[in-house]
Design a protein around this motif. Structure first.
Motif, short mmCIF file in Angstrom:
data_model
loop_
_atom_site.label_atom_id
_atom_site.label_comp_id
_atom_site.label_asym_id
_atom_site.label_seq_id
_atom_site.Cartn_x
_atom_site.Cartn_y
_atom_site.Cartn_z
N ALA A 1 -55.76 12.72 -52.27
CA ALA A 1 -56.46 12.29 -53.39
C ALA A 1 -58.22 12.83 -53.20
O ALA A 1 -58.88 12.42 -53.69
CB ALA A 1 -55.87 10.93 -53.64
N LEU B 1 -59.92 12.70 -56.76
CA LEU B 1 -58.72 11.66 -57.12
C LEU B 1 -59.15 10.51 -56.36
O LEU B 1 -59.71 10.64 -55.18
CB LEU B 1 -57.70 11.97 -57.42
CG LEU B 1 -57.40 13.30 -58.27
CD1 LEU B 1 -56.14 14.04 -58.22
CD2 LEU B 1 -57.90 14.23 -59.80
N SER B 2 -58.66 9.50 -57.18
CA SER B 2 -58.27 7.87 -56.52
C SER B 2 -56.97 8.32 -56.00
O SER B 2 -56.23 8.80 -56.35
CB SER B 2 -57.94 6.74 -57.24
OG SER B 2 -57.47 6.80 -57.82
N ASP C 1 -54.91 5.88 -55.91
CA ASP C 1 -54.12 4.95 -56.26
C ASP C 1 -53.65 6.08 -57.28
O ASP C 1 -52.02 6.41 -57.52
CB ASP C 1 -54.46 4.21 -56.58
CG ASP C 1 -54.83 2.89 -56.21
OD1 ASP C 1 -54.17 2.69 -54.87
OD2 ASP C 1 -55.48 1.84 -56.12
N TYR C 2 -54.27 7.07 -57.97
CA TYR C 2 -53.77 7.76 -59.36
C TYR C 2 -52.90 8.61 -58.28
O TYR C 2 -51.69 9.08 -58.91
CB TYR C 2 -54.48 8.36 -59.59
CG TYR C 2 -54.64 9.19 -61.07
CD1 TYR C 2 -54.20 9.04 -61.76
CD2 TYR C 2 -54.55 10.75 -59.93
CE1 TYR C 2 -53.88 10.09 -63.05
CE2 TYR C 2 -54.00 11.87 -61.09
CZ TYR C 2 -53.72 11.39 -62.88
OH TYR C 2 -52.90 12.74 -63.16
N TYR C 3 -53.22 9.27 -57.51
CA TYR C 3 -52.50 10.68 -56.74
C TYR C 3 -50.92 9.55 -56.11
O TYR C 3 -50.27 10.29 -56.24
CB TYR C 3 -53.36 11.28 -55.82
CG TYR C 3 -52.53 12.07 -55.11
CD1 TYR C 3 -52.26 13.70 -55.51
CD2 TYR C 3 -51.40 11.49 -53.83
CE1 TYR C 3 -50.99 14.00 -54.54
CE2 TYR C 3 -50.80 13.05 -53.48
CZ TYR C 3 -50.76 13.75 -53.51
OH TYR C 3 -49.88 14.86 -53.22
N GLU D 1 -49.54 6.95 -57.47
CA GLU D 1 -48.52 7.38 -58.86
C GLU D 1 -47.96 8.60 -59.35
O GLU D 1 -46.76 8.17 -59.51
CB GLU D 1 -49.38 7.05 -59.67
CG GLU D 1 -49.81 5.39 -59.75
CD GLU D 1 -48.21 4.00 -59.56
OE1 GLU D 1 -47.60 4.58 -60.39
OE2 GLU D 1 -48.43 4.00 -58.99
N LEU D 2 -48.52 9.56 -59.11
CA LEU D 2 -47.96 11.09 -59.82
C LEU D 2 -47.29 11.23 -58.13
O LEU D 2 -45.95 11.60 -58.52
CB LEU D 2 -49.18 12.15 -59.02
CG LEU D 2 -50.37 12.07 -60.56
CD1 LEU D 2 -51.02 13.44 -60.21
CD2 LEU D 2 -49.03 12.64 -61.52
N GLY E 1 -46.92 7.31 -63.91
CA GLY E 1 -48.05 7.77 -64.14
C GLY E 1 -48.53 8.49 -65.78
O GLY E 1 -47.55 9.30 -65.67
N PRO F 1 -50.95 14.37 -66.16
CA PRO F 1 -52.39 15.06 -65.70
C PRO F 1 -53.12 15.86 -66.46
O PRO F 1 -52.38 16.57 -67.08
CB PRO F 1 -51.78 15.00 -63.89
CG PRO F 1 -50.45 15.46 -64.26
CD PRO F 1 -49.83 14.96 -64.84
#
Length: 284
Positions: free
Chosen positions: A41, A46-47, A49-51, A53-54, A59, A62
């Protein structure tokens, strides 16, 4: 979008990269064979948390920009990058279809090691592909442009704003260097359509370019002495060095100044000042 397949692919690519491959420290307490999720991340901007989730198959879909950042962070080759876009159900953007758009892993690995000096990777047509934070702080990010306008050489001869990053008295030197370099690239690429269209367009739009092109001076730019106009630090005198990929299609550029000079002191201030709101195009 195939969430599960995308998650599995991202994890498999993350597992194969060692921290030392991307300039990160290794230690005895690591519990994963490759990079941690938060490290990927960070490399992709990227954050965490976002990565995460991927990788968990959840999520939102993208964006193309996120996918391109992940491809760089995970050192994907061209086929892997295209596969990533397909799994995310995103069309390949025009820049991703270019033979030079995918940053060559060897140059990218070196760029990751250059943390104390401005550095960036460009194509042989002077399109900026990736920059480290100090390069963004020095010259600003590249414009969101495609086609000929993505080339700094093209903008140099067609957009007066592109020249504001160099003192006016240095413009003739840079014009000669850019044209001589493009001559060498055109000769190496042969009848390449991208180059011939650029040259033809510049001859129509710029009398200066046409006159310099007709001198037939040829010289790849390997090193150069530059004075960059920074909005906060003023004029910074630097040496610019180039390392070419094996096929000549990409170059790693980095900027340095001799120890004890004003330029060296100004470079040290860049990390404190950070990225400015640059109004001109990125030089290369």
């Amino acid at each position: 979008m195939n969430h599960a397949a995308l998650a599995a692919f991202l994890k498999s690519r993350r597992d194969r990269i060692r921290p030392s491959d991307v300039g990160l420290p290794t230690g005895p307490r690591r519990r994963v064979p490759g990079l941690r999720r938060e490290e990927v991340a960070h490399l992709a901007g990227l954050s965490a948390d976002y990565y995460t989730e991927l990788e968990r198959g959840r999520g939102a879909q993208p964006s193309a920009q996120v996918l391109a950042a992940l491809a760089r962070a995970l050192r994907l080759n061209g086929d892997e990058r295209d596969h990533l876009f397909h799994l995310a159900d995103r069309p390949l953007p025009p820049v991703a279809r270019s033979t030079t758009a995918h940053v060559q892993p060897g140059l990218l690995g070196l760029l990751d090691q250059l943390t104390t000096t401005p550095a960036q990777i460009i194509t042989d047509l002077h399109e900026t592909l990736v920059q480290n934070p100090l390069a963004v702080a020095l010259v600003g990010p590249p414009p969101a442009a495609h086609g000929p306008e993505a080339s700094f050489v093209h903008r140099w001869f067609t957009d007066p704003a592109a020249r504001s990053l160099y003192p006016a008295e240095d413009h003739p030197h840079h014009s000669r260097v850019f044209v001589a370099d493009l001559q060498a690239v055109a000769a190496r690429r042969g009848s390449d359509r991208e180059v011939t269209r650029m040259v033809a367009g510049l001859r129509r739009r710029s009398e200066e370019f046409a006159a310099l092109w007709d001198t037939h001076d040829v010289a790849l730019r390997r090193t150069d002495h530059k004075r960059v106009v920074h909005p906060v630090l003023g004029v910074i005198e630097l040496d610019c060095h180039s390392l070419f990929s094996e096929d000549g299609r990409q170059r790693l550029l980095w900027f340095s100044a001799p120890p004890g000079t004003e330029g060296a002191a100004q470079l040290r201030l860049l990390s404190v000042i950070g990225t400015q709101d640059m109004t001109a195009s990125t030089p290369s």
